[in-house]
Design an enzyme around this catalytic site. Structure first.
Site: not given
Ligand code: AMP
Ligand code: MG
Length: 489
Positions: A86, A89, A248
């Site tokens: 989900g 951020r 995702d």
């Molecule tokens: P990503 O690796 O950027 O595709 O992110 C994977 C998951 O981690 C997603 O659910 C993002 O919303 C969550 N996420 C990444 N960075 C943060 C953050 N700084 N704070 C909260 N959730 C995060």
């Molecule tokens: Mg992502």
């Protein structure tokens, strides 16, 4: 003039998202507004640059008509299923419709904690926000489908990663933020009604023709497959490595999404990996088509119940469809590669001609971008600039050039046409890793944003030769080579 929102996703059932407002930031400052994109969306760049516009873009006030929400999704990360990810951020602020009737999501990335944040702070450091701005806009200019960057802000607050870093916020624009993982979220919960709702939503919003098909869910899958095959072919043609092709991070719209540890290759090697967390090379350059097909199979699994009542029949239909991926991909790949070689017609042996050139690049550690860009200078006998890119391999490259020139004699086009075609498909400049790092360092360490602005400007017309931009065209010197990238979340 403020922004007129019309929020279709927010009208879906409540279990599709969590509604909440962005967490305000203390001292937002707009670093760059994408005025061309704003105008294309029908938004007033002057208003967006005003104090009121800043209040909206920073998330400090929810504008009238917006319905901010964090989207629910799951995903396979490096092959492992995570039933709940989900927007942790990011928040979907709302949707706007442009003058052509195209609907766009406006998303604030770095807007604070949400119910999906898990251990994260919901914020973004400035570096990754600038990185996404530069690379996503460069991709757009290169002609690669992608989410866009409307604005990047400094929040005036610190975020804590290994050290304290300046906080940033990116305003992201997309035709749609639905991901393969959006479907997996409901499939994992055996929520058939939700899968049906999501399928209808995706069809209506992204692929309306699929609604007419005898099996709309299958037609949706076919349309997504086509969009992904086309997208990944474009990545391959510009030397782009996404770095984290988790389900995702695969959008149903066929837009490149999630600019984390992505990178453009300097010298060509099919096994190139930059992402520091991709230890097995799952998302290596040459593996990207294969991973796209794997991700599509995960999407297909969520749709089986809508494809046929009989499970075996549904599987057979989905399988038959997905087996076409390699062929569809190859067609897109070869069509683009032909253009890079100046070929307008198709002849047997063209794929070998391309692959043999790539092989020479690999053996000669030649720069991918320049090996194609300078090829047009070697149309006749002027070869030194091209040969200089290859270490060794001089005779082999010359032999290949002779083959290529022979192939070109089958074309009806003039040398001038060929050169023009090639220059429209072989960029002079890409966002080079060393340039990106230098830009981020200047911004983060010295609050100097000029290098960022110059890089964005330089990459806006990547197919145009421009002697004043020569510094952006050159590959890194040995001491400048970047070997690893980090997602920096
Ligand atoms: P990503 O690796 O950027 O595709 O992110 C994977 C998951 O981690 C997603 O659910 C993002 O919303 C969550 N996420 C990444 N960075 C943060 C953050 N700084 N704070 C909260 N959730 C995060
Ligand atoms: Mg992502």
């Amino acid at each position: 003039m403020s922004v007129i929102f019309d929020n279709t996703y927010a009208r879906l059932p409540e279990r599709f998202y969590a509604r909440l407002a962005p967490t305000p930031v203390s001292a937002p400052e707009q670093l760059r507004l994408n005025t061309d994109l704003a105008a294309a969306l029908g938004l007033d760049p002057h208003w967006l640059s005003s104090a009121e516009g800043l209040v909206m873009l920073s998330g400090n006030r929810v504008p009238a008509g917006a319905a901010p929400l964090a989207m629910a999704y799951a995903g396979h990360q490096f092959g492992n299923f995570v039933p709940q990810l989900g927007d942790g951020r990011a928040l979907l602020l709302g949707e706007v419709v442009d003058a052509q009737g195209q609907r766009w999501d406006l998303q604030l990335k770095g807007s604070g904690r949400t119910p999906f944040s898990r251990m994260g702070d919901g914020r973004s450091a400035l570096g990754p926000a600038l990185r996404e701005y530069v690379v996503s806009e460069a991709m757009h200019a290169l002609g690669v489908p992608t989410t866009r960057a409307l604005a990047v802000l400094r929040t005036g607050e610190a975020v804590f990663r290994e050290t304290a870093l300046p906080g940033g916020l990116l305003v992201r624009v997309a035709r749609g933020h639905l991901r393969v993982g959006s479907f997996e979220y409901f499939a994992a919960r055996h929520d058939r009604a939700a899968i049906e709702t999501l399928t209808n939503y995706a069809i209506e919003r992204l692929y309306p023709d699929a609604a007419q098909a005898s099996v709309p869910a299958l037609a949706l899958l076919a349309a997504v497959q086509e969009a992904q095959a086309r997208l990944i072919a474009r990545w391959m043609q510009v030397g782009f490595i996404h770095g984290v092709m988790n389900t995702d991070n695969m959008a149903l719209s066929g837009e490149t999404i999630d600019y984390g540890p992505c990178a453009f290759m300097d010298h060509y090697h099919p096994a190139t990996v930059y992402s520091s967390i991709d230890l097995q090379g799952r998302y290596a350059y040459a593996n990207q088509p294969h991973i796209a097909q794997w991700n599509l199979a995960r999407l297909a699994e969520t749709l089986l119940g809508l494809i046929a009542d009989d499970q075996n029949e549904a599987v057979a239909l989905a399988k038959a469809l997905l087996e076409r991926f390699p062929r569809i991909f190859e067609d897109h790949w070869l069509a683009g590669m032909r253009a890079k070689l100046g070929l307008e017609t198709a002849h047997p042996g063209d794929a070998d001609l391309v692959r043999d050139y790539l092989q020479l690049m690999q053996a000669g550690q030649a720069d991918f971008t320049l090996s194609f860009r300078r090829l047009s200078t070697a149309l006749h006998d002027d070869e030194p600039a091209l040969l200089a890119l290859f270490s060794g391999q001089q005779a082999e490259v010359q032999a290949w050039l002779a083959r290529w020139r022979q192939r070109l004699t089958l074309e009806a086009s003039t040398s001038e046409d060929i050169r023009t075609l090639m220059d429209q498909h072989n960029p002079a400049r890409i966002p080079r890793n060393h340039q990106l790092e230098a830009v981020i360092e200047a911004a983060v360490d010295r609050e100097d944003y000029d290098p960022f602005h110059h890089l964005v400007d330089a990459l806006a017309r990547p197919y145009r030769s421009d002697a004043s931009l020569a510094e952006y065209d050159r590959p890194p010197r040995p001491d400048e080579v970047v070997r690893a990238t980090f997602c920096g979340t």
